[in-house]
Design a protein around this motif. Sequence first.
Motif: not given
Lengths: 370, 266
Positions: A118-135, A176-183
């Motif tokens: 909920l606080v963006g950690a899940g989607p943040g981790a996914v984006l980090g991983a995707v960048i690692a793949f792509v780079a 919560l709202l910021a987490g959903i938006a950033v996520g």
Amino acid sequence: MSAHAEIVRASAPAVAERQRLRLGMFYVVLLPVLAVSILAGIAIGSTPIPWQTILHVIGTKVLSHWVSTAGLSDSDIVIVWLIRVPRVMVAVFVGAGLATAGVIMQALFRNPLAEPGLVGAGPGAVLGAVIAFVAGWTLHSVLALPLAAIVGALLALVLVYAMATRGGVTPVATLLLAGIAVGTLLSALSSLLLSLHIVDWQIAQEIVFWMMGGLDSRTWTHLWICAPFVLLGVAAAMIQSRDLDLLQQGEETAASLGLDIEASKRLLTLTAALLTGAAVAVAGLLAFVGLVVPHAVRLVVGPSNRRLLPASALAGAAFLILCDLAARTLHPPTEIRLGVVTALIGGPIFIWLLWRRSWESGGESGSAGQ
Amino acid sequence: MNTLAAKNASISRNGRCILRDATVSLSSGQLLSIVGPNGSGKSTLLRTLAGLWQASDGEVLLNGQPIQSLSRKDVAKRIAFVPQESLMDFSFTVGEIVAMGRHPHRGRFSRETATDREAVENALERCDVVQLRHRLVTTLSGGERQRVVIARGLAIDPEFILLDEPTANLDVEHGLEVLELCSTLAKDGKAVAFATHDLNAVARYASSVVLVQGGKLIDAGDREHVLSRKNVEEVFRVRAELVATDEGHPVYVFHRRTENYQSVSE
């Protein structure tokens, strides 16, 4: 009135007794289930391995001075010690980490249906991983992907926190709202990177597989990456268990009972983000584990976080091992992605909990006559 | 003698001033009532005194020390705040909820001591909720909840007890019980303050009264003086009638103002 009081008085000790009994029964059932799932997780697979062999191999590794390798084939040792044991152990730590993060989020948001991402950690981790793949970092080191995911989770949390904080105060509703938006934004960026690289089928396939979550070809390295964060996170959560109890009574009440709520919220969201990041780093996205497990365990052991945290961590571990076992064995020789299995099992449980909750609260407001 | 005092305290929320220049003092043995219509700033004043909201101007002093200079835990050991509405979404037992009152006294790693247990027992008894100890708070009635939350405040063993509309959700019997309890606590040497718009409760129990309207203190002092017919009529915008009772305290009877109403002050 007095007759009613008599009845209440007579049944009160029985209620406390029943609670203790339920907690006891919970562990009496859960610990053997956990032990059996660990053993089954190692024994069952494309090459079945008898449990005596498993204990023998583990014995030679753990008690190498006393147990000899005589009678064991090399392939047995490799399958048990290098393939299945790390896989099951990663499942233990990921399951425990996600369930613990779920407990924290549910207390923080005072909602028994909140989840770790909920606080963006899940989607943040996914984006980090995707960048690692792509780079292409993943080609250089096995550490690149998990580290990028953990860094992604923490950066997302910082971003969410910065957005939700005004004048040193961070209301949970805004969080919560910021987490959903950033996520949502970060997930879109992950999809953008994926769609830009869809022509490079190898990278795209890896990303897609990873996003669906899985524990295939996990090694001891993955365990060493994830385990310290999970142990640290669970310990930090346990230390803050009474703070979580207080936050469940509402922020104002928590503050009036002596809790420094802003500091406490920062520490708790950081703990949850680390746990989520570490889990996503080695297992990809696994839906519903951190949502369903704490909620279901709470129904049995009650809401006190001192009891709920360890119980949820162990239940999360057992749940994930069993889901992984299902993922490996339901459709051989293809493995179903673990994230698909957790969602297929967790989704219906979630719906049932929702239905049960709305039914209960409907009954409650009716009887309260409000 | 413990004193809690607001000195020219003002509070702004979301850019709007909701309490202006309030000076109030509360000391041991006092039963102070904060009275005013809805939205007048009663709860704001109470939260400011409890140190939960920080004054943008002026200050709150706890025994002469600025409350913001004390740690949250030190304040919580001495001031119990009982909110009007309590969130009870999670099925803790009554015993667990009341034991949370001991939080400010406990170290992070310390176990429950005999003093903690004794304070919880006393609080359960005083609020008449001993028999509810093992009940889940989610199954309690509004009145039972209110008494449990007051018990949690008493378990702190505080010097000051601040209650926001403590009788708002209670039936007549339990409302009187709670007010009697406040009165006993004050007689035992605690400093007690409660916000309410129930003037008859105030007339019966409070020793001193603060009257607020539109975020401003209108008057403060003895009950007879502050709750004069003129003050009540002006602040609550009604026609008030004072009826003497056998027990000595007056009872207010209110009437809507009619077209040809003339204020007592005129």
